[in-house]
Design an enzyme around this catalytic site. Structure first.
Site, PDB file in Angstrom:
ATOM      1  N   ARG A 102       0.844  -1.192   0.000  1.00  0.00           N
ATOM      2  CA  ARG A 102       0.000   0.000   0.000  1.00  0.00           C
ATOM      3  C   ARG A 102       0.887   1.252   0.000  1.00  0.00           C
ATOM      4  NH1 ARG A 102      -5.019   2.427  -0.424  1.00  0.00           N
ATOM      5  NH2 ARG A 102      -6.023   2.989   1.541  1.00  0.00           N
ATOM      6  N   THR A 376     -10.404   1.251  -8.240  1.00  0.00           N
ATOM      7  CA  THR A 376      -9.486   0.225  -7.801  1.00  0.00           C
ATOM      8  C   THR A 376      -9.706  -0.908  -8.785  1.00  0.00           C
ATOM      9  OG1 THR A 376      -9.722   0.961  -5.521  1.00  0.00           O
ATOM     10  CG2 THR A 376      -8.994  -1.303  -5.820  1.00  0.00           C
ATOM     11  N   ASN A 396      -6.732   4.872  -6.138  1.00  0.00           N
ATOM     12  CA  ASN A 396      -7.787   5.439  -5.299  1.00  0.00           C
ATOM     13  C   ASN A 396      -8.903   5.997  -6.166  1.00  0.00           C
ATOM     14  OD1 ASN A 396      -9.035   5.879  -2.807  1.00  0.00           O
ATOM     15  ND2 ASN A 396      -8.389   8.008  -2.776  1.00  0.00           N
ATOM     16  N   SER A 447      -7.537   0.985   4.475  1.00  0.00           N
ATOM     17  CA  SER A 447      -8.111   0.588   3.196  1.00  0.00           C
ATOM     18  C   SER A 447      -9.311  -0.327   3.403  1.00  0.00           C
ATOM     19  CB  SER A 447      -7.054  -0.153   2.371  1.00  0.00           C
ATOM     20  OG  SER A 447      -7.614  -0.728   1.209  1.00  0.00           O
ATOM     21  N   SER A 448     -10.132  -0.451   2.358  1.00  0.00           N
ATOM     22  CA  SER A 448     -11.218  -1.427   2.359  1.00  0.00           C
ATOM     23  C   SER A 448     -10.921  -2.596   1.430  1.00  0.00           C
ATOM     24  CB  SER A 448     -12.524  -0.756   1.909  1.00  0.00           C
ATOM     25  OG  SER A 448     -12.937   0.223   2.831  1.00  0.00           O
ATOM     26  N   GLY A 468     -14.302  -0.730  -5.598  1.00  0.00           N
ATOM     27  CA  GLY A 468     -15.553  -0.147  -5.119  1.00  0.00           C
ATOM     28  C   GLY A 468     -15.423   0.752  -3.916  1.00  0.00           C
TER      29      GLY A 468
END
Length: 579
Positions: A102, A376, A396, A447-448, A468
């Protein structure tokens, strides 16, 4: 719900670009079947490259690296070497690992860098231009994966991407769709406009996109490895552009960048072993938390799309996103309560707080002391030996910060927006977050992203993930539920319309056609605020693989294909292919 009924489930296909995507519906196509290997990505040329690597004796990690570089050329809206991401790996012997590549905050970053003199958030400061750019991690991440777990030389894996960038590739309808509505932003940066606009105008179907500077950057990486990006001319060019245009990136930020190899988050749902992303991603933790809550309800019996089913899903999401937005952050800076949040006993406690007949109220769940595009891409790969890789990486926002450092051809991320710019102020995805995710030098934003691999009885079962933004978690979650609880085949599971709740705002977002009018009325009577969200670009583009059959029924019957791939029908340029 029987598979025959699910065949008629309305899902959206990108059949017409003259109408909104939701205006054209069709039944899901059949999953793609293969015997020896499967690659599913958001861009068909990248998929082909991954399959060729497998055919030529490379393993799933080799294919993942080649695909990652190929997407940097063919999927500029999100594919990248100017961003970062995560890789979940399950080896053929059942062992697992997780790579965190990341982006990191520059050393000159400060907690208040996006606030004005009055302490108010400056709109656009964390999303547009060089001040929004975090230190990219993709190049280092791919090389750590390849050097530790791959079998092929770096130059061989990058060469197809170099050729595509140097010679160009013909843009198809799905490729062009990714540019729609974004060219005005790219036009503001001369270096980006020179690449992604054709004499100042948007590219059209059938035209060729050539990226000579990117080809040169990729060739340099192929020859010199990570030093070319982090210690050489590429870093120098990015830092120079940053300094000239209001950014804070320094050469030392690149030189000190390192990939973290971490233990994945693990949990079990109805006998299926889930392996997913740990902090600094919230994805695996929150997926496990929600699954643990839902395990206490007979979801399959209650039925797909039923008000009772949707209600408990919403409430599980509501409670889990409180934890996500207030408790989680970079593990080097924050003590993450992972064991608590993934504990079955904690899930039972949450179920005890869920009223079966009334919607919860998000405001009552605000922890004490709190409140002061989504572009993403995910790809799923499995090889002939059963090694499985799930990769989610990102710029992003769509096309990141909208800037390219002159001479590099590399689009840069706007990942700094994933930090808490100011507690209580929503980010690009509407997430309201707390101090645990505050900006700090060298810190990684929460982050997701949820690259997830599922196994059953010691054998690989499913590889799944999606883009998403904040909805990545619920998109991935719902694909899992659709397969395990609702009996959908893998294609139906990734195509099925979606719902989402993220605690704040206190609202249920539904994709068009996700819920029947009767179900919406029942949910409204319970107190849920349900809103149809037609912004199709933020509903994700999942890619999945199911092993042993196209559905649970197929697997249990014992006659299914070994690998079954599905690319979300929301993806115009994607492909699932195997051999």
């Amino acid at each position: 719900m029987p598979s025959s009924r699910l065949k008629s489930l309305s899902v959206t296909l990108f059949v017409s670009l003259s109408l909104p995507p939701w205006a054209v519906q069709a039944a899901s196509p059949e999953p793609v079947k293969a015997v020896h290997g499967m690659v599913v990505t958001a861009q068909h040329l990248a998929t082909d490259i991954g399959v060729e690597v497998l055919k030529n004796g490379g393993n799933a990690v080799d294919a993942a690296v080649a695909v990652g570089y190929a997407l940097a050329v063919t999927y500029p809206t999100a594919g990248n070497i100017g961003g970062g991401g995560f890789m979940t790996i399950r080896f053929k012997d059942g062992k697992t690992t997780f790579l965190d590549f990341r982006e990191r905050a520059p050393q000159a970053a400060t907690k208040s860098m996006y606030l004005d003199a009055k302490g108010d958030f400056v709109k656009g400061a964390s999303t547009d231009g060089y001040l929004a750019v975090g230190v990219p991690g993709s190049v280092m991440g791919f090389e750590v994966a390849r050097s530790r777990y791959g079998t092929k030389p770096l130059s061989e894996l990058i060469e197809p991407a170099v050729a595509l960038a140097k010679e160009g590739f013909v843009l198809e309808e799905g490729d062009i769709n990714a540019f729609r509505g974004r060219t005005d932003r790219l036009a503001k940066d001369p270096a980006a406009a020179a690449i992604f606009l054709n004499d100042g105008k948007p590219f059209a179907v059938g035209e060729k996109l050539v990226q000579a500077d990117l080809a040169a950057s990729l060739s340099s990486i192929a020859e010199k490895g990570t030093d070319a990006f982090y210690k050489g001319a590429i870093a120098d060019q990015i830092v120079k552009a940053s300094a000239e245009k209001g950014g804070v990136l320094a050469k030392a930020d690149f030189e000190r960048y390192a990939v973290r190899e971490l233990e994945p988050v693990k949990c079990n749902y109805r006998g299926y072993d889930i392996v997913s992303s740990p902090p600094p991603s919230s994805g695996g933790v929150i997926i496990c938390e929600i699954l643990n809550v839902l395990e206490g309800y007979p979801i399959s019996y209650m039925g797909y799309g039923a008000a009772e089913t949707v209600h408990v899903m919403i409430e599980a999401m509501r409670h889990a996103y409180v934890d996500r937005n207030t408790a989680l952050g970079d593990p080097d800076f924050v003590e993450n309560p992972v064991s608590k949040l993934t504990d079955k006993a904690y899930a039972k406690e949450i179920r005890g707080r869920i009223d079966p007949f009334r919607a919860g109220v998000s405001a009552t769940l605000i922890p004490k002391g709190f409140g002061e595009s989504k572009e993403t891409t995910h790809y799923s790969i499995i090889d002939d030996e059963g090694n499985a890789v799930a990769v989610t990486y990102t710029l992003n926002g769509s096309f990141g910060a909208g800037v390219v450092a002159p001479g590099t051809g590399i689009l840069l991320n706007n990942e700094m927006d994933d930090f808490t710019a100011k507690p209580g102020v929503p980010n690009l995805y509407g997430l309201v977050q707390g101090e645990a995710n505050a900006i700090a030098p060298g810190k990684t934003p929460l982050s997701s992203m949820s690259p997830t691999i599922i196994s059953k009885d010691g054998k690989p079962f499913m590889v799944i993930g999606s883009p998403g933004g904040a909805r990545i978690i619920t998109i991935t979650l719902e694909a899992i539920l659709n397969v395990i609880d609702h009996g959908m085949n893998i294609q139906e599971a990734v195509d099925a319309p979606r719902i989402h709740h993220q605690w704040l705002p206190d609202k249920v977002f539904m994709e068009p056609y996700a819920l029947s009018p009767d179900t919406r009325k029942l949910l409204s009577a319970m107190g849920h605020d349900v809103e149809i969200d037609e912004s199709w670009t933020i509903w994700g583009q999942a890619t999945g693989i199911l092993v042993g059959g196209e559905s649970l029924a197929d697997i249990e019957a014992g006659g299914g294909a070994r690998y079954n791939g599905a690319v979300d029908s929301r993806i115009g340029a994607g492909a699932a292919r195997g051999y």
